[in-house]
Design a protein around this motif. Structure first.
Motif, mmCIF file in Angstrom:
data_model
loop_
_atom_site.group_PDB
_atom_site.id
_atom_site.type_symbol
_atom_site.label_atom_id
_atom_site.label_comp_id
_atom_site.label_asym_id
_atom_site.label_seq_id
_atom_site.Cartn_x
_atom_site.Cartn_y
_atom_site.Cartn_z
ATOM 1 N N HIS A 67 0.815 -1.209 0.000
ATOM 2 C CA HIS A 67 0.000 0.000 0.000
ATOM 3 C C HIS A 67 0.854 1.266 0.000
ATOM 4 O O HIS A 67 0.680 2.139 -0.839
ATOM 5 C CB HIS A 67 -0.937 0.009 1.206
ATOM 6 C CG HIS A 67 -2.053 -0.987 1.099
ATOM 7 N ND1 HIS A 67 -3.078 -1.071 2.014
ATOM 8 C CD2 HIS A 67 -2.309 -1.940 0.184
ATOM 9 C CE1 HIS A 67 -3.912 -2.035 1.662
ATOM 10 N NE2 HIS A 67 -3.469 -2.573 0.559
ATOM 11 N N MET A 68 1.748 1.356 0.972
ATOM 12 C CA MET A 68 2.573 2.555 1.115
ATOM 13 C C MET A 68 4.051 2.166 1.138
ATOM 14 O O MET A 68 4.422 1.160 1.736
ATOM 15 C CB MET A 68 2.226 3.302 2.410
ATOM 16 C CG MET A 68 0.745 3.646 2.570
ATOM 17 S SD MET A 68 0.115 4.775 1.306
ATOM 18 C CE MET A 68 0.953 6.292 1.760
ATOM 19 N N ASP B 63 2.281 6.555 -2.111
ATOM 20 C CA ASP B 63 1.058 5.748 -2.083
ATOM 21 C C ASP B 63 1.068 4.838 -3.313
ATOM 22 O O ASP B 63 0.772 5.274 -4.425
ATOM 23 C CB ASP B 63 -0.175 6.654 -2.076
ATOM 24 C CG ASP B 63 -1.458 5.864 -1.869
ATOM 25 O OD1 ASP B 63 -1.429 4.622 -1.984
ATOM 26 O OD2 ASP B 63 -2.502 6.499 -1.601
#
Length: 290
Positions: free
Chosen positions: A2-3, A22
């Motif tokens: 995700h990150m 992101d």
């Protein structure tokens, strides 16, 4: 994933970049390039942190971050807290805790940036977890009930950034095995339990197979003086608990997927087989500019 946080550190420990990306907004991770303007003709330390906000639910049913350090506070132009970061640990405190949500991943790389105006490097991150998947195969003519299981001996702690040596990458599968690794001196082995998570049991119909929800735990280096396979489990089927060692599981490094097949036969005999599969690597391609 995700990150992703990328932290670039100069030889004098000055932080040159600290960027949070992101990845969910990226169209294609494989072809994504992140550009950095950095000083040339020196070796950089590049720290990669993926899904740094991953949590566990503690015994009070409250969320707790796995890694207790705010990476966003590392200031560009400031001094890099090397000892704090490289001594950072992930903790599972209770015997029923496991990693939830997107898996944390991390790595530390060294890369020499020369004087060319444009250059790039390919880097990888390693999942900071071990995945267990259990297949319960009912070969009998009656329904059976799975009541829970325990896994011995799991680790309470592991290094956030792996202290590992990697084997050669398989160009076909993309898999890269950890050949050597370190665990903290205070790793703290315990018996992981799922028993309270299935209070009413899970029914496996006759001649059917059920796959349990995967379990994500920490790497370890437990040594069993009684059996060289080292790791074992206790599984309860129809209120009878049986102990099985995981075949071919002498060590348990991170980035490992343990696929366990538990077969219940007509005569109530239970057998256990395990496949140990290294995850495929995830390639990152930051691009540097002078």
């Amino acid at each position: 994933m995700h990150m992703l946080r990328i932290v670039i550190v100069r030889p004098d420990q000055t932080v040159e970049a600290n960027r949070l990306i992101d990845l969910r907004a990226a169209v294609s991770l494989k072809h994504e390039m992140e550009r950095f303007k950095v000083f040339g003709n020196e070796k950089k330390c590049i720290y990669l942190f993926v899904n740094e906000s991953t949590t566990v639910t503690d015994k009070n049913n409250l969320p707790r971050k796995l890694a207790g350090f705010d990476l966003g506070k590392i200031e560009v132009g400031g001094y890099f807290p090397k000892d704090d970061i490289e001594e950072l640990k992930i903790n599972l405190e209770d015997d029923m805790e496991q990693i939830e949500g997107p898996l944390p991943m991390s790595e530390r790389h060294e890369y020499f940036v020369n004087e060319e105006p444009e250059q790039s490097c390919s880097l990888f991150v390693t999942r900071a977890a071990v995945k267990f998947t259990f297949h319960i195969i009912n070969n009998s003519s009656k329904s059976i009930t799975f009541d829970g299981l325990t896994i011995e001996k799991m680790a309470h702690k592991e290094w956030y950034i792996p202290r590992a040596i990697y084997g050669k990458r398989d160009e076909t599968t993309g898999q890269q095995e950890i050949t050597e690794y370190e665990v903290p001196a205070d790793v703290g082995y315990y018996v992981y339990s799922t028993n309270t998570s299935v209070p009413n049991g899970v029914t496996v119909d006759a001649s059917k197979e059920t796959v349990l929800t995967p379990i994500y735990l920490l790497e370890g280096k437990y040594t069993d003086d009684m059996d060289s396979r080292n790791y074992s489990m206790n599984i309860s089927l129809d209120n009878i608990t049986r102990k099985h060692y995981f075949p071919e599981l002498q060590t348990l490094p991170r980035n490992t997927h343990v696929v366990v097949h538990i077969t219940y036969d007509e005569d109530a005999k239970v057998t256990c087989e395990a496949d140990v599969i290294p995850y495929s690597e995830v390639i990152l391609e930051p691009e540097f500019g002078l």
